[in-house]
Design an enzyme around this catalytic site. Structure first.
Site, PDB file in Angstrom:
ATOM      1  N   SER A  24       0.856  -1.192   0.000  1.00 44.01           N
ATOM      2  CA  SER A  24       0.000   0.000   0.000  1.00 44.01           C
ATOM      3  C   SER A  24       0.886   1.234   0.000  1.00 44.01           C
ATOM      4  CB  SER A  24      -0.897   0.024   1.243  1.00 44.01           C
ATOM      5  OG  SER A  24      -1.583   1.262   1.352  1.00 44.01           O
ATOM      6  N   TYR A  59      -1.272  -0.529  10.315  1.00 46.23           N
ATOM      7  CA  TYR A  59      -1.476  -0.980   8.939  1.00 46.23           C
ATOM      8  C   TYR A  59      -0.327  -0.519   8.052  1.00 46.23           C
ATOM      9  CZ  TYR A  59      -3.731  -1.457   4.358  1.00 46.23           C
ATOM     10  OH  TYR A  59      -4.027  -1.787   3.059  1.00 46.23           O
TER      11      TYR A  59
END
Length: 262
Positions: free
Chosen positions: A140, A153
Site C-alpha cells: 500500500s 497498517y
C-alpha cells in the site's frame, strides 16, 4: 511447473483478490483460491470455471491462525503446479494507535506481515530450485506515508515493500520475479470490515482498474508498481535518493552534526 502455472491467491473471496482470480483465470491459469469465506469462493470458482474452463481449488483458511498458514505453506511447498503466489489477504482497523485493541493490532500484524513472510518463504525455496516463479505482494502507499495516520497498517505495508525488494535482490538472479504492488485507496470491503466511517472515506480507485494496472506492471516485470502514481519519475527520484545514501552508511565515524562543539 507448467508453462501456464497455477496461481495461488490469498484473500480471493472478494475485492482485489477476486479480481486477480478473474484476470488470471481469463489468461488460462488454474487457480488455488485461499480465504476465510468458502461460500463466496465456491460461487466465484463455479462462475470462473464455467466461463473459462480452468481448474480451481478452494482452500478455506484464516491467515491470522498459524495452523491455517501452515496448511497453505505446505500447499506451496508441495504442489509443483503452483508457479505464482499472490499475497493479497489483508486487514485493517479504524482508530488511533493508542486506542486500538491489542487483539486488533496482533491480527493486523499476523495477516498483513507474518503470513506474507511465511507464504513467500514457503514458495521461494521451491521456486529457486526450479529456477522460475513469481511472488506478488500487495502492499500500500500507506507504507510510504506515516502522515496518513494508519500506524499499524502502514507499518505492515512498509514491511511488505522491504520484504519484496529484499527478495527481489536475493531471488531475482535465481529466476524468481518479485513484485510489490502499492495501491492507494481502492473500493474494497476492507473499509467496512475496519469499521471506517463512510462519510470520511476518500475518493477511491475501482478494483478492476487497480488490478489491471498491476498486471501491466507484472507483465513488464516491474519491481514496484504504484497504480495511482502518475509521475513515475517521482518514484525513480525517491529510489535514487535512497541509493545515494548507501555509501554513507559505511562510515565508521559519527557525522559532524552529532559531535559536541569544542
Amino acid at each position: 511447473m507448467s508453462d501456464t502455472p497455477t496461481v495461488l491467491i490469498t484473500g480471493a473471496s472478494s475485492g482485489i483478490g477476486a479480481v486477480y482470480a478473474d484476470r488470471f483465470a481469463r489468461r488460462g491459469h488454474d487457480l488455488v483460491m485461499v480465504a476465510r469465506d468458502a461460500a463466496r469462493m465456491d460461487a466465484l470458482a463455479a462462475q470462473l470455471t464455467s466461463e473459462t474452463g480452468v481448474s480451481i481449488d478452494v482452500v478455506r483458511a484464516d491467515l491470522s491462525q498459524s495452523a491455517d498458514v501452515e496448511a497453505v505453506e505446505a500447499r506451496l511447498r508441495d504442489d509443483a503446479r503452483i508457479g505464482v503466489l499472490v499475497n493479497n489477504a489483508g486487514v485493517s482497523a479504524s482508530g488511533r494507535f493508542d486506542r486500538q485493541s491489542s487483539e486488533n493490532v496482533q491480527t493486523i500484524f499476523d495477516v498483513n506481515a507474518a503470513a506474507v513472510l511465511r507464504l513467500s518463504h514457503a514458495a521461494a525455496g521451491r521456486f529457486v530450485r526450479e529456477g522460475r516463479g513469481a511472488i506478488v505482494n500487495i502492499g500500500s502507499v500507506v507504507g510510504l506515508a506515516p502522515e496518513f495516520g494508519q500506524t499499524v497498517y502502514g507499518a505492515t505495508k512498509a514491511f511488505v515493500l522491504f520484504l519484496s525488494q529484499g527478495m527481489a535482490v536475493e531471488l531475482g538472479p535465481k529466476g524468481v520475479y518479485v513484485q510489490a504492488v502499492l495501491p492507494a485507496a481502492t473500493a474494497t470491503d476492507i473499509w467496512n470490515r475496519a469499521g471506517a466511517d463512510p462519510s470520511q472515506l476518500p475518493p477511491m480507485m475501482a478494483v478492476g482498474e487497480m488490478v489491471d494496472a498491476a498486471l501491466v506492471g507484472f507483465d513488464r516485470r516491474e519491481a514496484v508498481t504504484i497504480p495511482p502514481l502518475h509521475d513515475g519519475a517521482q518514484w525513480d527520484a525517491f529510489q535514487a535518493a535512497r541509493q545515494a545514501m548507501l555509501p554513507g552508511f559505511g562510515e565508521t565515524t559519527a557525522a559532524p552534526r552529532y559531535k559536541a562543539a569544542s
